[in-house]
Write a protein that holds these residues in place. Sequence first.
Motif, PDB file in Angstrom:
ATOM      1  N   ARG A 176     -14.568 -24.552  42.037  1.00 21.91           N
ATOM      2  CA  ARG A 176     -15.594 -23.446  42.302  1.00 21.91           C
ATOM      3  C   ARG A 176     -15.578 -22.647  43.917  1.00 21.91           C
ATOM      4  O   ARG A 176     -16.090 -22.095  44.146  1.00 21.91           O
ATOM      5  N   GLU A 177     -14.464 -23.357  44.735  1.00 23.74           N
ATOM      6  CA  GLU A 177     -14.154 -23.180  45.885  1.00 23.74           C
ATOM      7  C   GLU A 177     -12.776 -22.295  45.825  1.00 23.74           C
ATOM      8  O   GLU A 177     -11.961 -22.696  44.990  1.00 23.74           O
ATOM      9  N   GLU A 178     -12.778 -21.428  46.785  1.00 24.11           N
ATOM     10  CA  GLU A 178     -11.549 -20.539  47.033  1.00 24.11           C
ATOM     11  C   GLU A 178     -11.026 -20.746  48.357  1.00 24.11           C
ATOM     12  O   GLU A 178     -11.607 -20.937  49.224  1.00 24.11           O
ATOM     13  N   HIS A 179      -9.753 -21.187  48.503  1.00 23.38           N
ATOM     14  CA  HIS A 179      -9.039 -21.228  49.555  1.00 23.38           C
ATOM     15  C   HIS A 179      -7.944 -20.202  49.711  1.00 23.38           C
ATOM     16  O   HIS A 179      -7.044 -20.215  48.688  1.00 23.38           O
ATOM     17  N   LEU A 180      -7.900 -19.760  50.882  1.00 27.67           N
ATOM     18  CA  LEU A 180      -6.824 -18.691  51.149  1.00 27.67           C
ATOM     19  C   LEU A 180      -6.191 -19.030  52.294  1.00 27.67           C
ATOM     20  O   LEU A 180      -6.682 -19.223  53.238  1.00 27.67           O
ATOM     21  N   ILE A 181      -4.557 -19.223  51.960  1.00 26.87           N
ATOM     22  CA  ILE A 181      -3.873 -19.983  53.008  1.00 26.87           C
ATOM     23  C   ILE A 181      -2.712 -18.959  53.501  1.00 26.87           C
ATOM     24  O   ILE A 181      -2.062 -18.113  52.708  1.00 26.87           O
ATOM     25  N   GLY A 182      -2.793 -18.530  54.960  1.00 23.16           N
ATOM     26  CA  GLY A 182      -1.595 -17.495  55.367  1.00 23.16           C
ATOM     27  C   GLY A 182      -0.459 -17.937  55.224  1.00 23.16           C
ATOM     28  O   GLY A 182       0.007 -19.308  55.211  1.00 23.16           O
ATOM     29  N   PHE A 183       0.453 -16.971  54.842  1.00 27.12           N
ATOM     30  CA  PHE A 183       1.953 -17.189  54.551  1.00 27.12           C
ATOM     31  C   PHE A 183       2.537 -17.134  55.850  1.00 27.12           C
ATOM     32  O   PHE A 183       2.500 -16.155  56.706  1.00 27.12           O
ATOM     33  N   LEU A 184       3.308 -18.351  56.360  1.00 20.96           N
ATOM     34  CA  LEU A 184       3.959 -18.619  57.463  1.00 20.96           C
ATOM     35  C   LEU A 184       5.202 -19.275  56.976  1.00 20.96           C
ATOM     36  O   LEU A 184       5.090 -20.221  56.170  1.00 20.96           O
ATOM     37  N   PRO A 185       6.469 -18.856  57.597  1.00 25.86           N
ATOM     38  CA  PRO A 185       7.603 -19.590  57.411  1.00 25.86           C
ATOM     39  C   PRO A 185       7.469 -21.034  57.724  1.00 25.86           C
ATOM     40  O   PRO A 185       6.772 -21.480  58.561  1.00 25.86           O
ATOM     41  N   ASN A 186       8.117 -21.894  56.880  1.00 22.69           N
ATOM     42  CA  ASN A 186       8.141 -23.295  57.032  1.00 22.69           C
ATOM     43  C   ASN A 186       6.754 -24.074  56.934  1.00 22.69           C
ATOM     44  O   ASN A 186       6.697 -25.367  57.549  1.00 22.69           O
TER      45      ASN A 186
ATOM     46  N   THR B  17      11.096 -21.032  42.021  1.00 14.70           N
ATOM     47  CA  THR B  17      11.374 -20.186  43.175  1.00 14.70           C
ATOM     48  C   THR B  17      10.490 -18.950  42.884  1.00 14.70           C
ATOM     49  O   THR B  17      10.366 -18.414  41.827  1.00 14.70           O
ATOM     50  N   ASN B  18      10.160 -18.257  44.076  1.00 15.40           N
ATOM     51  CA  ASN B  18       9.442 -16.824  44.033  1.00 15.40           C
ATOM     52  C   ASN B  18       9.895 -15.980  44.767  1.00 15.40           C
ATOM     53  O   ASN B  18      10.144 -16.298  46.194  1.00 15.40           O
ATOM     54  N   ILE B  19      10.176 -14.838  44.474  1.00 12.58           N
ATOM     55  CA  ILE B  19      10.615 -13.573  45.372  1.00 12.58           C
ATOM     56  C   ILE B  19       9.780 -12.567  44.931  1.00 12.58           C
ATOM     57  O   ILE B  19       9.726 -12.064  44.048  1.00 12.58           O
TER      58      ILE B  19
ATOM     59  N   PRO C 243       8.864  -5.125  55.437  1.00 13.89           N
ATOM     60  CA  PRO C 243      10.132  -4.568  54.982  1.00 13.89           C
ATOM     61  C   PRO C 243      10.934  -5.867  54.286  1.00 13.89           C
ATOM     62  O   PRO C 243      12.199  -5.594  54.035  1.00 13.89           O
ATOM     63  N   GLU C 244      10.491  -6.948  54.288  1.00 15.31           N
ATOM     64  CA  GLU C 244      11.167  -8.011  53.527  1.00 15.31           C
ATOM     65  C   GLU C 244      10.413  -8.580  52.178  1.00 15.31           C
ATOM     66  O   GLU C 244       9.506  -8.235  51.957  1.00 15.31           O
ATOM     67  N   ALA C 245      11.396  -9.650  51.716  1.00 13.50           N
ATOM     68  CA  ALA C 245      10.814 -10.353  50.506  1.00 13.50           C
ATOM     69  C   ALA C 245       9.808 -11.514  51.067  1.00 13.50           C
ATOM     70  O   ALA C 245      10.296 -12.028  52.142  1.00 13.50           O
ATOM     71  N   ARG C 246       9.006 -11.872  50.192  1.00 11.96           N
ATOM     72  CA  ARG C 246       8.185 -13.186  50.422  1.00 11.96           C
ATOM     73  C   ARG C 246       8.800 -13.964  49.514  1.00 11.96           C
ATOM     74  O   ARG C 246       8.989 -13.856  48.214  1.00 11.96           O
ATOM     75  N   PHE C 247       9.484 -15.206  49.991  1.00  2.75           N
ATOM     76  CA  PHE C 247      10.144 -16.195  49.568  1.00  2.75           C
ATOM     77  C   PHE C 247       9.441 -17.561  49.638  1.00  2.75           C
ATOM     78  O   PHE C 247       8.615 -17.862  50.575  1.00  2.75           O
ATOM     79  N   SER C 248       9.292 -18.207  48.251  1.00  4.55           N
ATOM     80  CA  SER C 248       8.709 -19.526  48.355  1.00  4.55           C
ATOM     81  C   SER C 248       9.393 -20.484  47.237  1.00  4.55           C
ATOM     82  O   SER C 248      10.054 -19.814  46.468  1.00  4.55           O
TER      83      SER C 248
ATOM     84  N   VAL D 244       6.534 -24.580  49.390  1.00  4.94           N
ATOM     85  CA  VAL D 244       7.070 -24.137  50.622  1.00  4.94           C
ATOM     86  C   VAL D 244       7.347 -22.656  50.811  1.00  4.94           C
ATOM     87  O   VAL D 244       7.780 -22.102  50.035  1.00  4.94           O
ATOM     88  N   PHE D 245       6.594 -22.133  52.159  1.00  2.00           N
ATOM     89  CA  PHE D 245       6.868 -20.796  52.075  1.00  2.00           C
ATOM     90  C   PHE D 245       8.145 -20.599  53.100  1.00  2.00           C
ATOM     91  O   PHE D 245       8.332 -21.230  54.011  1.00  2.00           O
ATOM     92  N   VAL D 246       9.164 -19.712  52.483  1.00  2.13           N
ATOM     93  CA  VAL D 246      10.712 -19.954  53.021  1.00  2.13           C
ATOM     94  C   VAL D 246      11.093 -18.697  53.565  1.00  2.13           C
ATOM     95  O   VAL D 246      12.196 -18.775  54.365  1.00  2.13           O
ATOM     96  N   SER D 247      10.485 -17.564  53.834  1.00  2.75           N
ATOM     97  CA  SER D 247      10.849 -16.528  54.545  1.00  2.75           C
ATOM     98  C   SER D 247      11.103 -16.856  55.922  1.00  2.75           C
ATOM     99  O   SER D 247      10.520 -17.572  56.668  1.00  2.75           O
TER     100      SER D 247
END
Length: 193
Positions: A139-149, A95-97, A170-175, A119-122
């Motif tokens: 050698r490729e970078e992928h940036l994936i936006g954080f969205l719940p679920n 888990t990550n907070i 104002p909140e924590a990022r949970f995954s 899984v992005f859980v916020s």
Amino acid sequence: MQRIKKLHDDLYVIDDILGDKDFFDLLVEFRPEFNNWMFNKQDGFKGGKPKFGNLNKHTYGGIGDNLQLIKYAEILKYTAMKLLKKKLHLDRINTNIQFAGQHSEVHVDGGKNQWTLCVFVSYTWNEEWGGPFHIFIDREEHLIGFLPNKAVLFRADYGHKGFAPSSMCPEARFSVAFTYTEDHAMIDRKVNV
């Protein structure tokens, strides 16, 4: 309803990975009154602030003893097996907070025969809050936006990190990351899921 996008042979993004009730039940596990949060200081981090936190597993490494997380790891395993056409078994739950300023480092979760479903859980998220998922593949970078679920399924030996939210958040990022290992007896056979 799940929406799946394949970004690479070893990288999938899945929107709406869980139904509303299941997503809420998973989110509840991150409430500190139900599960203890742990924040560990790490050497080399400037300012003496902890890099990020996690839920207390009550065991060192591995799966831990949180039955809800184990339940969802097993449920979501079938989505991963269907996409990968591989038989998998659960090895680890992490888990990550993260609050603003708590950046993680690029790391790997396992070997070439392992897969992570993160899984992005916020509960809510504003695009201005940042916190994207960053992964490096061939050698490729992928940036994936954080969205719940939203979830990211990737081979566990690829370097990746979750960015901390911006100072506007104002909140924590949970995954939660479920790491699975391929069942070698089934690698050359088609999996019917």
